[in-house]
Design a protein around this motif. Structure first.
Motif, mmCIF file in Angstrom:
data_model
loop_
_atom_site.group_PDB
_atom_site.id
_atom_site.type_symbol
_atom_site.label_atom_id
_atom_site.label_comp_id
_atom_site.label_asym_id
_atom_site.label_seq_id
_atom_site.Cartn_x
_atom_site.Cartn_y
_atom_site.Cartn_z
ATOM 1 N N GLY A 24 7.251 -3.369 -6.882
ATOM 2 C CA GLY A 24 7.891 -2.899 -5.665
ATOM 3 C C GLY A 24 8.736 -1.663 -5.890
ATOM 4 N N GLU A 25 9.164 -1.452 -7.139
ATOM 5 C CA GLU A 25 9.932 -0.267 -7.498
ATOM 6 C C GLU A 25 9.327 0.347 -8.755
ATOM 7 O OE1 GLU A 25 14.131 -1.021 -7.751
ATOM 8 O OE2 GLU A 25 14.033 -2.538 -6.170
ATOM 9 N N LEU A 26 9.303 1.665 -8.796
ATOM 10 C CA LEU A 26 8.694 2.355 -9.929
ATOM 11 C C LEU A 26 9.383 2.003 -11.241
ATOM 12 C CD1 LEU A 26 6.660 4.390 -11.013
ATOM 13 C CD2 LEU A 26 8.298 6.212 -10.460
ATOM 14 N N GLU A 27 10.688 1.804 -11.205
ATOM 15 C CA GLU A 27 11.413 1.511 -12.447
ATOM 16 C C GLU A 27 10.921 0.212 -13.084
ATOM 17 O OE1 GLU A 27 15.546 -0.420 -11.679
ATOM 18 O OE2 GLU A 27 15.250 1.064 -10.096
ATOM 19 N N PHE A 28 10.470 -0.741 -12.280
ATOM 20 C CA PHE A 28 9.931 -1.969 -12.849
ATOM 21 C C PHE A 28 8.614 -1.691 -13.569
ATOM 22 C CE2 PHE A 28 12.140 -5.301 -9.911
ATOM 23 C CZ PHE A 28 13.349 -4.952 -10.509
ATOM 24 N N LEU A 29 7.736 -0.926 -12.932
ATOM 25 C CA LEU A 29 6.449 -0.603 -13.553
ATOM 26 C C LEU A 29 6.666 0.128 -14.880
ATOM 27 C CD1 LEU A 29 3.375 0.782 -11.640
ATOM 28 C CD2 LEU A 29 3.906 1.554 -13.924
ATOM 29 N N ASP A 74 1.798 -7.882 -11.368
ATOM 30 C CA ASP A 74 1.587 -6.430 -11.317
ATOM 31 C C ASP A 74 0.878 -5.990 -10.037
ATOM 32 O OD1 ASP A 74 2.632 -6.467 -13.884
ATOM 33 O OD2 ASP A 74 0.672 -6.540 -14.832
ATOM 34 N N LEU A 75 0.380 -6.935 -9.258
ATOM 35 C CA LEU A 75 -0.337 -6.619 -8.023
ATOM 36 C C LEU A 75 0.588 -6.613 -6.802
ATOM 37 C CD1 LEU A 75 -2.639 -7.710 -10.018
ATOM 38 C CD2 LEU A 75 -3.900 -8.237 -7.947
ATOM 39 N N ARG A 76 1.879 -6.705 -7.012
ATOM 40 C CA ARG A 76 2.800 -6.898 -5.895
ATOM 41 C C ARG A 76 3.723 -5.695 -5.706
ATOM 42 N NH1 ARG A 76 4.254 -13.305 -7.089
ATOM 43 N NH2 ARG A 76 2.064 -13.930 -7.354
ATOM 44 N N GLY A 77 3.811 -5.209 -4.481
ATOM 45 C CA GLY A 77 4.684 -4.086 -4.171
ATOM 46 C C GLY A 77 3.926 -2.777 -4.030
ATOM 47 N N PHE A 78 4.609 -1.756 -3.498
ATOM 48 C CA PHE A 78 3.982 -0.476 -3.189
ATOM 49 C C PHE A 78 3.304 0.153 -4.405
ATOM 50 C CE2 PHE A 78 6.368 0.045 0.891
ATOM 51 C CZ PHE A 78 5.282 0.431 1.661
ATOM 52 N N TYR A 79 3.939 0.069 -5.568
ATOM 53 C CA TYR A 79 3.399 0.764 -6.730
ATOM 54 C C TYR A 79 2.266 -0.002 -7.406
ATOM 55 C CZ TYR A 79 6.969 4.310 -6.335
ATOM 56 O OH TYR A 79 7.759 5.351 -5.881
ATOM 57 N N ALA A 80 1.946 -1.189 -6.904
ATOM 58 C CA ALA A 80 0.807 -1.928 -7.457
ATOM 59 C C ALA A 80 -0.477 -1.124 -7.332
ATOM 60 C CB ALA A 80 0.665 -3.275 -6.750
ATOM 61 N N THR A 139 -2.628 -8.089 1.402
ATOM 62 C CA THR A 139 -2.529 -6.870 0.579
ATOM 63 C C THR A 139 -3.410 -6.915 -0.662
ATOM 64 O OG1 THR A 139 -0.615 -7.733 -0.640
ATOM 65 C CG2 THR A 139 -0.167 -6.387 1.342
ATOM 66 N N VAL A 140 -4.174 -8.003 -0.870
ATOM 67 C CA VAL A 140 -5.050 -8.075 -2.039
ATOM 68 C C VAL A 140 -6.471 -8.445 -1.620
ATOM 69 C CG1 VAL A 140 -3.162 -8.709 -3.596
ATOM 70 C CG2 VAL A 140 -4.520 -10.515 -2.520
ATOM 71 N N ALA A 141 -7.411 -7.981 -2.424
ATOM 72 C CA ALA A 141 -8.830 -8.336 -2.256
ATOM 73 C C ALA A 141 -9.386 -8.612 -3.652
ATOM 74 C CB ALA A 141 -9.595 -7.215 -1.566
ATOM 75 N N CYS A 142 -8.897 -9.677 -4.259
ATOM 76 C CA CYS A 142 -9.220 -9.961 -5.660
ATOM 77 C C CYS A 142 -10.581 -10.623 -5.851
ATOM 78 C CB CYS A 142 -8.125 -10.832 -6.275
ATOM 79 S SG CYS A 142 -6.553 -9.972 -6.484
ATOM 80 N N HIS A 143 -11.081 -11.303 -4.827
ATOM 81 C CA HIS A 143 -12.387 -11.958 -5.009
ATOM 82 C C HIS A 143 -13.493 -10.942 -5.328
ATOM 83 C CE1 HIS A 143 -15.718 -14.743 -4.603
ATOM 84 N NE2 HIS A 143 -16.262 -13.900 -3.739
ATOM 85 N N PRO A 144 -13.687 -9.886 -4.524
ATOM 86 C CA PRO A 144 -14.720 -8.912 -4.884
ATOM 87 C C PRO A 144 -14.420 -8.206 -6.197
ATOM 88 C CG PRO A 144 -13.416 -8.140 -3.011
ATOM 89 C CD PRO A 144 -13.058 -9.566 -3.227
ATOM 90 N N PHE A 145 -13.149 -8.057 -6.535
ATOM 91 C CA PHE A 145 -12.746 -7.479 -7.809
ATOM 92 C C PHE A 145 -13.234 -8.349 -8.967
ATOM 93 C CE2 PHE A 145 -9.248 -7.476 -11.037
ATOM 94 C CZ PHE A 145 -9.424 -6.200 -11.537
#
Length: 361
Positions: A141-146, A171-177, A221-227
């Motif tokens: 959710g924040e760049l500093e976390f990534l 790692d799939l959660r938040g804007f920067y995911a 916000t996720v589409a993990c099945h096709p992934f």
């Protein structure tokens, strides 16, 4: 301009030298008399938070060092852009070589802790490479976390040793995911790939989130099945070109690195993708025949063989789960993994300076 020292990630048969920066800049790496640029279709990148330069493993392994070069942008005008003078910083590099004992340190589930992780790694002592196995940030959710990925890599490797990186579900959660594949190692922006470090070959698999895509926690916000379906095809393609992968000359050890131990089904709503994960396990077991699977995710330390209580979908090899965290207490547990000719030795260490247990596999 560099926020941290570079991280040297192993992807396929190349290293991706990556580093976050503080301002728009041009970036390249010198190895001997060769230069490798952070460019895209011939354009040097400057509007980026994290630079990436890809270099062939053989060249960096033989050189034993590299030099990071950067020019801060003053003004990137369409004509006659201006920059500051080039700043160069040299780093040593220690490749993984074929020897009787190769040591790695496994880090997963740091959840944005830095110093406790570094303390746990120091207890183990020296190692040849690092495995960063998901949920290094608490979320994106924040760049500093990534960028916690790079803070830990800096303090643990100093830019001098290779890193194997796998993405975790947080790692799939938040804007920067959606920027994760740009800001961390990837292959054609895919977060799954194979790697080679000396006599070690490995496959990095990415399970995505740990509940169904429709779960309310994700808010569509996720589409993990096709992934995951795409990864099934990826595994099949790896098998098709096995002579260039796990059956290549010099391969003596085969690893599976996955944040989520996908053959272990937890209680609902975490018991997902039985068919897909079961197919992954079958493909790996019948074709790749890996020696060890290394995971995190469940916040604990477990050693499980095929047929044990964690094996719900046909575990392809022994499984080591080696990470734990208590964020409120700044407490972390990781593990050193020593690969020897006839056995693997795991040493579990914590941020309090203690060795918690040792185990032979």
């Amino acid at each position: 301009m560099l926020k941290t020292k570079p991280a040297v990630f192993a992807v396929g048969n190349e290293y991706q030298i990556m580093v976050p920066v503080t301002c728009p800049s041009l970036f390249w790496v010198k190895i001997g008399d060769k230069c490798f640029y952070d460019e895209q279709n011939g354009i040097m990148r400057s509007i980026t938070t994290v630079h990436r330069v890809c270099v062939p493993m053989e060249i960096l392994d033989n050189a034993g060092g590299y030099t990071v070069c950067e020019k801060e942008i003053i003004e990137r005008k369409p004509y006659f852009p201006t920059t500051k003078e080039t700043v160069e910083t040299a780093f040593k590099f220690y490749p993984v070589t074929d020897k009787k004992s190769i040591k790695a340190y496994h880090i997963a589930d740091a959840h944005s802790l830095v110093d406790p992780v570094v303390s746990a790694a120091k207890v183990y002592g020296d190692f040849d490479f690092v495995i960063m196995n998901g949920d290094i940030p608490n979320h994106c959710g924040e760049l500093e976390f990534l960028l916690t990925v790079y803070e830990i890599a800096d303090k643990v490797t100093g830019g001098e040793k290779p890193i194997v990186f796998a993405r975790g579900n947080h790692d799939l959660r938040g804007f920067y995911a959606e920027k994760m594949a740009e800001y961390t190692p990837s292959q054609n922006l895919n977060t799954y790939y194979t790697f080679r470090l000396g006599p070690i070959w490995g496959i990095v698999l990415d399970c995505g989130e740990d509940k169904e895509d429709s779960h309310e926690e994700y808010g569509f916000t996720v589409a993990c099945h096709p992934f995951r379906v795409r990864q099934t095809e990826f595994i099949k393609k790896v098998i098709e070109k096995s002579k260039d992968e796990y059956e290549a000359d010099g391969v003596k050890l085969k690893l599976v690195v996955s944040h989520n131990p996908f053959t272990y089904l937890q209680e609902p709503p975490f018991d997902i993708e039985k068919e897909i994960f079961g197919e992954w396990a079958k493909l790996l077991k019948e074709n790749v025949k890996p020696d060890l699977m290394i995971s995190g995710h469940v916040h604990g330390v477990f050693f499980k063989n095929p047929g044990d209580d964690f094996d719900h979908l046909g575990q392809p090899c022994p499984l080591v789960i080696a990470s734990d965290v208590k964020r409120a207490e700044n407490y972390y547990v990781g593990a050193g993994i020593e690969f020897c000719e006839n056995e693997t030795n795991v040493t579990v260490t914590n941020s309090e300076g203690k060795t918690l247990q040792k185990r032979k596999i």
